[in-house]
Design a protein around this motif. Structure first.
Motif, PDB file in Angstrom:
ATOM      1  N   VAL A  89      11.153  41.516  74.971  1.00  0.00           N
ATOM      2  CA  VAL A  89      12.278  40.706  75.451  1.00  0.00           C
ATOM      3  C   VAL A  89      11.804  39.271  75.682  1.00  0.00           C
ATOM      4  N   ALA A  90      10.618  39.125  76.272  1.00  0.00           N
ATOM      5  CA  ALA A  90      10.078  37.779  76.476  1.00  0.00           C
ATOM      6  C   ALA A  90       9.846  37.102  75.136  1.00  0.00           C
ATOM      7  N   HIS A  91       9.247  37.823  74.194  1.00  0.00           N
ATOM      8  CA  HIS A  91       8.956  37.226  72.890  1.00  0.00           C
ATOM      9  C   HIS A  91      10.223  36.687  72.228  1.00  0.00           C
ATOM     10  N   PHE A  92      11.254  37.534  72.111  1.00  0.00           N
ATOM     11  CA  PHE A  92      12.363  37.010  71.304  1.00  0.00           C
ATOM     12  C   PHE A  92      13.158  35.935  72.027  1.00  0.00           C
ATOM     13  N   HIS A  93      13.114  35.926  73.363  1.00  0.00           N
ATOM     14  CA  HIS A  93      13.732  34.778  74.029  1.00  0.00           C
ATOM     15  C   HIS A  93      12.893  33.515  73.840  1.00  0.00           C
ATOM     16  N   TYR A  94      11.571  33.683  73.769  1.00  0.00           N
ATOM     17  CA  TYR A  94      10.713  32.520  73.516  1.00  0.00           C
ATOM     18  C   TYR A  94      10.904  31.973  72.112  1.00  0.00           C
ATOM     19  N   ALA A 136      19.316  17.785  83.375  1.00  0.00           N
ATOM     20  CA  ALA A 136      19.592  19.107  82.829  1.00  0.00           C
ATOM     21  C   ALA A 136      18.382  19.605  82.057  1.00  0.00           C
ATOM     22  N   PHE A 137      17.781  18.694  81.269  1.00  0.00           N
ATOM     23  CA  PHE A 137      16.625  19.081  80.462  1.00  0.00           C
ATOM     24  C   PHE A 137      15.529  19.690  81.328  1.00  0.00           C
ATOM     25  N   TRP A 138      15.142  18.979  82.398  1.00  0.00           N
ATOM     26  CA  TRP A 138      14.026  19.492  83.207  1.00  0.00           C
ATOM     27  C   TRP A 138      14.384  20.798  83.872  1.00  0.00           C
ATOM     28  N   TRP A 139      15.587  20.903  84.382  1.00  0.00           N
ATOM     29  CA  TRP A 139      16.008  22.196  84.957  1.00  0.00           C
ATOM     30  C   TRP A 139      15.878  23.311  83.918  1.00  0.00           C
ATOM     31  N   ILE A 140      16.382  23.029  82.724  1.00  0.00           N
ATOM     32  CA  ILE A 140      16.410  24.092  81.716  1.00  0.00           C
ATOM     33  C   ILE A 140      15.005  24.461  81.256  1.00  0.00           C
ATOM     34  N   ILE A 141      14.168  23.453  80.969  1.00  0.00           N
ATOM     35  CA  ILE A 141      12.839  23.757  80.425  1.00  0.00           C
ATOM     36  C   ILE A 141      11.981  24.494  81.454  1.00  0.00           C
ATOM     37  N   ILE A 142      11.967  23.989  82.680  1.00  0.00           N
ATOM     38  CA  ILE A 142      11.114  24.639  83.680  1.00  0.00           C
ATOM     39  C   ILE A 142      11.647  26.032  83.988  1.00  0.00           C
ATOM     40  N   SER A 143      12.944  26.116  84.221  1.00  0.00           N
ATOM     41  CA  SER A 143      13.497  27.421  84.589  1.00  0.00           C
ATOM     42  C   SER A 143      13.344  28.424  83.460  1.00  0.00           C
ATOM     43  N   PHE A 144      13.435  27.928  82.224  1.00  0.00           N
ATOM     44  CA  PHE A 144      13.266  28.859  81.106  1.00  0.00           C
ATOM     45  C   PHE A 144      11.926  29.568  81.208  1.00  0.00           C
ATOM     46  N   ASN A 145      10.874  28.787  81.457  1.00  0.00           N
ATOM     47  CA  ASN A 145       9.547  29.404  81.534  1.00  0.00           C
ATOM     48  C   ASN A 145       9.406  30.297  82.752  1.00  0.00           C
ATOM     49  N   VAL A 146      10.033  29.888  83.847  1.00  0.00           N
ATOM     50  CA  VAL A 146       9.969  30.734  85.047  1.00  0.00           C
ATOM     51  C   VAL A 146      10.701  32.056  84.783  1.00  0.00           C
ATOM     52  N   THR A 147      11.774  31.993  84.023  1.00  0.00           N
ATOM     53  CA  THR A 147      12.527  33.211  83.757  1.00  0.00           C
ATOM     54  C   THR A 147      11.778  34.159  82.847  1.00  0.00           C
ATOM     55  N   PHE A 148      11.221  33.617  81.775  1.00  0.00           N
ATOM     56  CA  PHE A 148      10.756  34.513  80.727  1.00  0.00           C
ATOM     57  C   PHE A 148       9.254  34.740  80.709  1.00  0.00           C
ATOM     58  N   LEU A 177      10.984  36.654  90.621  1.00  0.00           N
ATOM     59  CA  LEU A 177      10.657  35.333  90.106  1.00  0.00           C
ATOM     60  C   LEU A 177      11.539  35.010  88.900  1.00  0.00           C
ATOM     61  N   SER A 178      11.653  35.989  88.030  1.00  0.00           N
ATOM     62  CA  SER A 178      12.454  35.796  86.831  1.00  0.00           C
ATOM     63  C   SER A 178      13.919  35.525  87.198  1.00  0.00           C
ATOM     64  N   LEU A 186      18.122  28.102  85.389  1.00  0.00           N
ATOM     65  CA  LEU A 186      18.723  27.887  84.067  1.00  0.00           C
ATOM     66  C   LEU A 186      20.216  27.643  84.194  1.00  0.00           C
ATOM     67  N   ALA A 187      20.844  28.472  85.018  1.00  0.00           N
ATOM     68  CA  ALA A 187      22.288  28.330  85.191  1.00  0.00           C
ATOM     69  C   ALA A 187      22.611  26.946  85.731  1.00  0.00           C
ATOM     70  N   ILE A 188      21.812  26.474  86.703  1.00  0.00           N
ATOM     71  CA  ILE A 188      22.054  25.138  87.252  1.00  0.00           C
ATOM     72  C   ILE A 188      21.919  24.095  86.150  1.00  0.00           C
ATOM     73  N   GLY A 189      20.883  24.256  85.321  1.00  0.00           N
ATOM     74  CA  GLY A 189      20.690  23.320  84.223  1.00  0.00           C
ATOM     75  C   GLY A 189      21.899  23.260  83.305  1.00  0.00           C
ATOM     76  N   PHE A 190      22.443  24.422  82.963  1.00  0.00           N
ATOM     77  CA  PHE A 190      23.591  24.434  82.059  1.00  0.00           C
ATOM     78  C   PHE A 190      24.827  23.834  82.722  1.00  0.00           C
ATOM     79  N   VAL A 191      24.957  24.042  84.028  1.00  0.00           N
ATOM     80  CA  VAL A 191      26.095  23.441  84.719  1.00  0.00           C
ATOM     81  C   VAL A 191      25.980  21.916  84.688  1.00  0.00           C
ATOM     82  N   ILE A 192      24.751  21.416  84.882  1.00  0.00           N
ATOM     83  CA  ILE A 192      24.580  19.959  84.811  1.00  0.00           C
ATOM     84  C   ILE A 192      24.933  19.451  83.420  1.00  0.00           C
TER      85      ILE A 192
END
Ligand code: HEM
Ligand SMILES: [Cu+2]
Lengths: 647, 198
Positions: free
Chosen positions: A411-416, A450-462, A492-493, A500-506
């Protein structure tokens, strides 16, 4: 009639969703009536055959689906955030991960890309339109109606619940007795036909409608990637068509394709599904490569490094993508030779992909880089996608896959792979081309937030999921006990998913904010672009180019600006355009009803809908609509207005 | 609309030649479609469980008539296109009508064949083999039936509007479709019936 089968039982969440859907629908209907927008909606959007508007509708629908799929994702992450959670039950969890996967790939990533290509491709090749504008509208409405059909499943009758890959016998009537997987087969079928038509349309558009002088090897890289993608579509989607039809026969008419008795063969489904499914992954990723190539060249102010090797590597990837499908079931007993073959072909894909990565890095080298929002997504893509690729090679080793198979590692791989490889790309492309379509930029400050929220949160999630997978947490597991020790990483995930959700809302807020407050662009070339789409005024007139450009070099617009190579030399003459038509929309609506009636085995209404489709097709065949002409004077006036007097 | 007189009518505008090329690409998609169906059939061919096998079911007689009808109709649609290029509207209509009637005969025999099978207890539900047989033949048959309606619609348009770039283009594309169905049938004839009867 047995009304009971339409009901979904028991879940307060679903009742809540039903009420909100009903209220939103009523709200939209009342709003349209109150503001007298029905006519506008019909004339300007529902009946449009303008590739730019169709593209915009694709993108809007994709954003809507991103939200829907994202809510599914949040629910899953919340459910597994801590041991023994009681938020979703097992059945509901099954439905949620199934629709999440389906929606994200088929109704979000792919339509987003098709939307961008609709808007941009004709402009990039200097054409006035796509080859078949009306068919293009048919494609859109089939996709849209298919998406809606899948979306109503969770309030009417129940969602599919056997995973997005719908393996048999799990997806058979015996083990999935609700109508959920009927929705699966029909919704995907309808939208799939739309996609196939798009494939045909864009192959013809790109091969036959390029501006004079634009040879294949002078095409912009995005156009190349889209051409190759559409070739994959034309070869891969018919396999899905057949697979879904057989699934429908099994579930609705009791045939024996994938059954466990009477000569059926469940592995047949797995093979058919992945013969389509693996190329599908490249259908969403290759155009992303094209988008990134454009953005990197533009924002480093350099020609793309290794143009030819970029093209060759994409061709190789598209070829290999058809030769790797069995890596999805190494563990299902297919023998050493088969596994070895598919292991090698899978790993081979890393080679052309690596070539592309190095080409991008060499393009960046010594470039004059500007860190705009689209460029930031592109730069972030490179390392993140590389992690996805490396873990992909780990999974490609058949023997090792016995360890990670169907764990969170996968799951981590294909989201990455999918998120940087498709989602970041469409977001980057969205920011990049937005000013072309709407005539103003998105706000850079909000964009970067939005970019920073999304990029950082993406890694924290996956990232934690890699470890969870190695610890033995399997995929599609709706809960686990305290003793497993999976709790903290899952929490943590979940935190990452919230980010990520916050990033997309921004990101969405940025669209709203920019629409209201951003200054309008007067140059129509805000990024100092290189390719022909930046040579049209923004917003783009219906006919795209007042004069068809003559191309002499790659990055034709760039040479026009740098070396004074003229693009537009002919005189303005009258321009032919197609008329709007409501038939594609009506056809789509009938398809929706056909699908719905078949889902519930309502044969007589289904036959009526089928006849309706034949009548609509006949009506389209008998149509003698030859479009209309925009006179030269009108073109000149429009150009003057859009360009502020400079023609 | 610019008409290029040096080309045959069906290719004479840019739109027309795009349509023909687009249809070739579409046929490019029909190839994997039928290839997949053939693969499914070949995987399933020995999985007849407790139902009948191909050799017990197939009869060469009707199949030969079907083959004869479809092959000759491919010839007559060729004649129709030839007549069209010469501008003989009447001859074109006659040849198209013959083509469609033979198509209709083909469909009739196929339906009769299906009824016979079902009558003998060989249904879609009986076995993996029969499911794949019915779906392969049925998909081809559905194409022929659709072709019949499509061809009829084109005949009406030619009858009303005469032979012009638009109708010529439609008729030509239809002929490509019809030839394609013929080719698919040759594969069905060889890999389903002949192989099954051996
Ligand atoms: C936005 C943030 C996202 C989050 C938090 C998220 C989360 C998840 C989770 C937790 C699962 C695994 C469910 C399980 O096995 O129990 C999953 C499955 C999946 N996700 Fe995502 N996802 C996200 C975005 C995406 C995107 C953008 C795509 C595709 C473009 C995608 C495609 C899939 C697919 C195909 C599956 C497999 C579904 C199945 O097992 O049938 N996801 N996602
Ligand atoms: Cu794969």
């Amino acid at each position: 009639m047995d009304l009971d089968k339409f009901k979904v039982h028991g879940e307060p969440l679903i009742y809540g969703a039903m009420i909100s859907i009903a209220l939103a629908t009523i709200g939209i209907l009342v709003g349209l009536t109150y503001f007298k927008k029905w006519g506008y909606l019909w004339r300007e959007w529902l009946t449009t055959v303008d590739h730019k508007k169709i593209g915009v509708m694709y993108i809007l629908a994709a954003l809507l689906m991103l939200f829907r799929g994202g809510v599914d994702a949040m629910m899953m992450r919340l459910q597994t955030a801590a041991p023994e959670m009681k938020f979703l039950d097992a059945q509901h969890y099954n439905e949620v991960f199934t629709t999440h996967g389906l929606i994200m790939i088929l109704f979000m990533a792919m339509p987003f890309i098709i939307g961008l290509m609709n808007v941009i491709i004709p402009l990039q090749i200097g054409a006035r339109d796509v080859a078949f504008p009306r068919l293009n509208a048919v494609s859109f409405w089939l996709f849209f109606m298919g998406a809606m059909l899948l979306n109503i499943s969770f309030v009417i009758g129940g969602s599919p619940d056997a995973g997005w890959s719908a393996y048999f016998p799990l997806a058979s009537l015996e083990f999935s007795p609700t109508v959920g997987n009927n929705y699966y087969s029909l919704a995907l079928q309808i939208s799939g036909i739309g996609t196939l038509i798009t494939g045909v349309n864009f192959i013809v558009t790109i091969l036959k409608m390029r501006a004079p002088g634009m040879t294949l090897m002078k095409m912009p890289m995005f156009t190349w990637s889209v051409l190759i993608t559409n070739i994959i579509i034309v070869f891969a989607f018919p396999v899905l068509t057949v697979a879904l039809a057989l699934m429908m026969f099994d579930r609705l008419f009791g045939s024996q394709f994938f059954t466990m008795a009477n000569g059926g063969m469940d592995m047949l489904w797995a093979n058919l599904f992945w013969v389509w499914g693996h190329p599908e992954v490249y259908i969403v990723i290759l155009p992303a490569f094209g988008i990134y190539s454009e953005i990197i060249a533009t924002f480093s102010k350099k020609n793309l490094y290794g143009y030819t090797s970029m093209v060759v590597s994409m061709l190789l990837i598209s070829l290999l993508s058809f030769l790797v499908w069995a890596h999805h079931f190494y563990t299902m007993g297919q023998g050493v030779m088969v596994n070895s073959f598919f292991s090698i072909t899978t790993m081979a894909i890393a080679v052309p992909t690596g070539v592309k990565i190095f080409n991008w890095l060499f393009t960046l080298r010594k470039g004059r880089i500007t860190f705009t929002t689209p460029m930031l997504y592109t730069l972030a893509f490179i390392p993140i996608f590389t992690i996805g690729g490396v873990t992909g090679v780990m999974l490609a080793m058949a023997s090792a896959d016995y360890q990670y198979h169907n764990t969170m590692f996968l799951v981590a791989h294909f989201h990455y792979v999918l998120i940087p490889g498709a989602v970041f790309a469409v977001i980057a492309g969205f920011h990049y081309w937005f000013p072309k379509v709407f005539g103003f930029r998105l706000n850079e400050r909000l964009g970067k937030h939005a970019f920073w929220w999304i990029i950082i949160s993406f890694n924290v999630t996956f990232f934690p999921l890699f470890f969870l997978g190695l610890m033995g947490m399997t995929r599609r597991m709706y809960t686990y006990s305290e003793e497993t020790g999976f709790g903290p990483l899952n929490m943590l995930s979940f935190a990452g998913a919230v980010g990520l959700a916050i990033g997309f809302v921004i990101l969405v807020y940025n669209i709203y904010w920019s629409t209201r407050y951003m200054p309008r662009d007067t140059t129509s070339d805000p990024w100092d672009g290189r390719t022909l789409e930046w040579a049209t005024p923004s917003p783009i007139p219906a006919y795209n180019f007042a004069i068809v450009p003559k191309v002499q070099t790659r990055d034709a617009f760039w040479s026009a600006k740098q070396d004074n190579i003229p693009l537009f030399e002919d005189k303005i003459t009258k321009i032919h355009l197609p008329n709007n038509t409501g038939k594609p929309f009506i056809l789509g609506v009938i398809f929706f009803f056909l699908g719905f009636f078949l889902v519930f085995s309502m044969w007589i209404p289904a036959i009526v809908a089928g006849i309706g489709i034949i009548i609509m097709l006949a009506a389209m065949s008998f149509d003698r609509d030859h479009g209309f002409y925009v006179s030269a004077e009108e073109v000149i006036a429009t150009e003057k207005k859009l360009r502020g007097e400079t023609v | 609309m610019k008409i290029d007189a040096s080309k045959p009518l069906e290719y004479s505008t840019e739109e027309n030649s795009n349509k023909i090329f687009g249809f070739w690409v579409f046929l490019g998609a029909e190839i994997p479609l039928f290839a997949t169906l053939f693969t499914v059939y070949l995987v399933m061919v020995d999985r007849f469980a407790s139902g009948p096998s191909g050799s017990e079911l197939f009869e060469i007689g009707p199949v030969l008539i079907e083959t004869f009808l479809l092959l000759s109709s491919s010839f007559t649609i060729g004649l129709a296109i030839h007549a069209m290029r010469l501008g003989y509207k009447k001859a074109m209509m006659v040849f198209m009508a013959i083509t469609l009637l033979m198509g209709l005969g083909f469909i009739g025999i196929e339906i009769d064949e299906f009824f016979t099978y079902v009558h003998e207890g060989a249904t879609l539900q009986t076995s993996g083999f029969l499911s794949s047989l019915f779906v392969l033949l049925g998909t081809h048959g559905a194409h022929v039936s659709f072709g019949f309606l499509w061809g009829a619609a084109i005949m009406i348009q030619i009858w009303r509007q005469g032979i012009n770039p638009a109708t010529a283009n439609k008729a030509f594309i239809f002929s490509l479709f019809w030839h394609f169905l013929d080719v698919v049938w040759i594969f069905i004839f060889s890999f389903v019936y002949l192989k099954g009867l051996m």
